[in-house]
Write an enzyme that holds these catalytic residues in place. Structure first.
Site, short mmCIF file in Angstrom:
data_model
loop_
_atom_site.label_atom_id
_atom_site.label_comp_id
_atom_site.label_asym_id
_atom_site.label_seq_id
_atom_site.Cartn_x
_atom_site.Cartn_y
_atom_site.Cartn_z
N ASN A 107 51.77 51.54 41.38
CA ASN A 107 51.45 51.47 39.94
C ASN A 107 50.46 52.57 39.61
O ASN A 107 49.70 53.00 40.46
CB ASN A 107 50.82 50.11 39.63
CG ASN A 107 50.50 49.94 38.16
OD1 ASN A 107 51.32 50.27 37.29
ND2 ASN A 107 49.31 49.43 37.85
N HIS A 109 47.35 53.18 36.94
CA HIS A 109 46.49 52.45 36.00
C HIS A 109 45.51 53.44 35.39
O HIS A 109 44.91 54.25 36.11
CB HIS A 109 45.74 51.32 36.70
CG HIS A 109 44.88 50.52 35.78
ND1 HIS A 109 45.41 49.60 34.90
CD2 HIS A 109 43.55 50.55 35.55
CE1 HIS A 109 44.42 49.08 34.18
NE2 HIS A 109 43.28 49.64 34.56
N SER A 136 44.18 55.86 38.39
CA SER A 136 44.37 55.50 39.80
C SER A 136 45.83 55.19 40.05
O SER A 136 46.48 54.52 39.24
CB SER A 136 43.55 54.24 40.16
OG SER A 136 42.20 54.39 39.79
N ASP A 145 45.95 44.84 38.66
CA ASP A 145 45.27 46.13 38.69
C ASP A 145 44.32 46.25 39.89
O ASP A 145 43.17 46.66 39.77
CB ASP A 145 44.51 46.39 37.38
CG ASP A 145 45.46 46.46 36.20
OD1 ASP A 145 46.62 46.87 36.40
OD2 ASP A 145 45.06 46.08 35.09
#
Ligand code: GAR
Length: 216
Positions: A107, A109, A136, A145
């Protein structure tokens, strides 16, 4: 050839950055499908124009997170991906879904984690008065997250910034670090060691935006 599936919810500019880098740099990988949880996700158009299969799994058609995640996993698994790339995918995922793709789901973020999880990260950064902000790329774990960090990019917070100006500066960094992190995964160079991600052979897992301050 490694297989990648990308999940989006909207604009899809990070998806676009990954697709473009894959083609430009000739990765031994192919983006098999782009899946959106919204039929109006703008990024679907880019994917279609680039010959990538697009799929919509509309979360509003499902009664629970679990049933949505089950349908989503079914669509993802049709591609048998080596890697699932969350690119602005704005759904909270169930633990079962996250565990299914443990160690093979990334992911991006828009903050320097562990600061500013959740939404409105740029406003959070402005409200907190931090002078450095960023983005990040991390492996996804059940905690929202959170998860072993693959790469981070930092930008300055400048006088007069509002959330939109800061978001644009951070997004430019996302478009560099996310394709880079995906390539490292594809090259088999990442290993998770507790909370850390080791990159072999090593190269900088950080990026400082090239914006002149006082000059060092
Ligand atoms: C990006 O800034 C991404 O970091 C963020 O949404 C934006 C999506 O833009 N993701 C999150 O906030 C996830 N928690 P994009 O659709 O143009 O890639």
């Amino acid at each position: 050839m490694k297989k990648i599936v990308i999940l989006i919810s909207g604009r899809g500019s990070n998806m676009e950055a990954v697709v473009r880098a894959c083609a430009r740099e000739g990765w031994p990988a192919r983006v098999q499908a782009v899946i959106a949880n919204r039929p109006d996700a703008a990024g679907l158009g880019f994917a279609q124009a680039n010959g990538i299969e697009t799929i919509v799994v509309d979360h509003r058609q499902f009664e629970s997170r679990a049933s949505f995640d089950t349908a989503l996993a079914r669509e993802i698994d049709r591609s048998a991906p080596d890697l699932v790339v969350l690119a602005g995918f704005m759904r909270v995922l169930t633990d079962a879904f996250v565990e299914r793709y443990a160690g093979r789901m990334l992911n991006v973020h828009p903050s320097l984690l562990p600061c500013f999880a959740g939404l409105r990260t740029h406003q959070q950064a402005l409200d907190a008065g931090v002078r450095v902000h960023g983005a990040s790329v991390h492996f996804v774990t059940p905690t929202l997250d959170h998860g072993p960090i693959v790469a981070q990019g930092a930008v300055p917070v400048l006088a007069g910034d509002d959330a939109a100006a800061l978001a644009a500066r951070v997004l430019a960094v996302e478009h560099v670090i996310y394709p880079r992190a995906v390539r490292w995964f594809i090259e088999g160079r990442l290993s998770i060691e507790g909370e850390r991600v080791a990159l072999t052979p090593s190269e900088p897992q950080w990026l400082f935006a090239d914006i002149a301050g006082e000059g060092v």
